[in-house]
Motif scaffolding. Structure first.
Motif, mmCIF file in Angstrom:
data_model
loop_
_atom_site.group_PDB
_atom_site.id
_atom_site.type_symbol
_atom_site.label_atom_id
_atom_site.label_comp_id
_atom_site.label_asym_id
_atom_site.label_seq_id
_atom_site.Cartn_x
_atom_site.Cartn_y
_atom_site.Cartn_z
ATOM 1 N N LEU A 5 0.842 -1.191 0.000
ATOM 2 C CA LEU A 5 0.000 0.000 0.000
ATOM 3 C C LEU A 5 0.881 1.247 0.000
ATOM 4 O O LEU A 5 1.700 1.429 0.895
ATOM 5 C CB LEU A 5 -0.913 0.002 1.218
ATOM 6 N N ASP A 61 -0.441 -2.593 -7.684
ATOM 7 C CA ASP A 61 -1.344 -2.375 -8.801
ATOM 8 C C ASP A 61 -0.786 -1.303 -9.749
ATOM 9 O O ASP A 61 -0.225 -0.313 -9.299
ATOM 10 C CB ASP A 61 -2.693 -1.928 -8.231
ATOM 11 N N LYS A 63 -2.449 0.827 -11.405
ATOM 12 C CA LYS A 63 -3.144 2.101 -11.177
ATOM 13 C C LYS A 63 -2.489 2.882 -10.052
ATOM 14 O O LYS A 63 -2.375 4.109 -10.122
ATOM 15 C CB LYS A 63 -4.621 1.857 -10.898
ATOM 16 N N ASP A 64 -2.046 2.184 -9.008
ATOM 17 C CA ASP A 64 -1.342 2.854 -7.911
ATOM 18 C C ASP A 64 -0.031 3.472 -8.398
ATOM 19 O O ASP A 64 0.319 4.582 -8.011
ATOM 20 C CB ASP A 64 -1.042 1.880 -6.769
ATOM 21 N N GLN A 67 -0.926 6.527 -10.544
ATOM 22 C CA GLN A 67 -1.383 7.640 -9.699
ATOM 23 C C GLN A 67 -0.222 8.306 -8.974
ATOM 24 O O GLN A 67 -0.297 9.478 -8.622
ATOM 25 C CB GLN A 67 -2.409 7.159 -8.679
ATOM 26 N N ASN A 68 0.859 7.569 -8.780
ATOM 27 C CA ASN A 68 2.034 8.116 -8.102
ATOM 28 C C ASN A 68 3.137 8.489 -9.085
ATOM 29 O O ASN A 68 4.300 8.607 -8.710
ATOM 30 C CB ASN A 68 2.531 7.128 -7.046
#
Length: 134
Positions: A5, A61, A63-64, A67-68
């Motif tokens: 996470l 993921d 997408k993570d 997004q970063n």
């Protein structure tokens, strides 16, 4: 298997550092997500893992990562595109944080360099026993 996470971005933007060869080790410094503490780690092929395997196993993921700002989602999901990213997890005893350092080593005309794609602070409760620690 535990999911990685992402808490927040620490350092982004490609940074390139020359090295002698692909087996070289790179001393890399970055500042703590809590501010103030300078962390020093050693990056190498020997102590890193392929990020692709962690994505395929569902541990992290695309997408993570997008997004970063590690890369664009379309690039991360493109199966025809080579996936060069490697990672190391750095556990800092001083601030009790874990960091995911995403990088790769490139060769161009006999010259080698480490490219750092990002340093991300990650959830500190994940099991990191499967990864080399610095």
């Amino acid at each position: 298997m535990n999911k990685i996470l992402i808490i927040k971005k620490i350092q982004l933007g490609e940074s390139t550092f020359p090295v002698e060869n692909q087996n070289s080790k790179l001393g890399f410094n970055f500042y703590c997500g809590n501010g103030g503490i300078k962390h020093k780690t050693i990056l190498s092929l020997e102590n890193s893992n392929l990020l692709d395997s962690s994505i395929e196993s569902g541990q992290i993921d695309n997408k993570d990562l997008a997004q970063n700002d590690i890369d664009k989602l379309q690039n991360l999901e493109d199966k025809k595109r080579p996936f060069p990213y490697r990672f190391q997890i750095y556990n800092c005893q001083e601030c009790n944080n874990n960091y995911l350092i995403i990088f790769d080593i490139y060769e161009f005309r006999g010259y080698y360099s480490f490219t750092i794609y990002g340093v991300l602070q990650i959830e500190s409760t994940i099991s990191i026993n499967n990864y080399e620690q610095n």
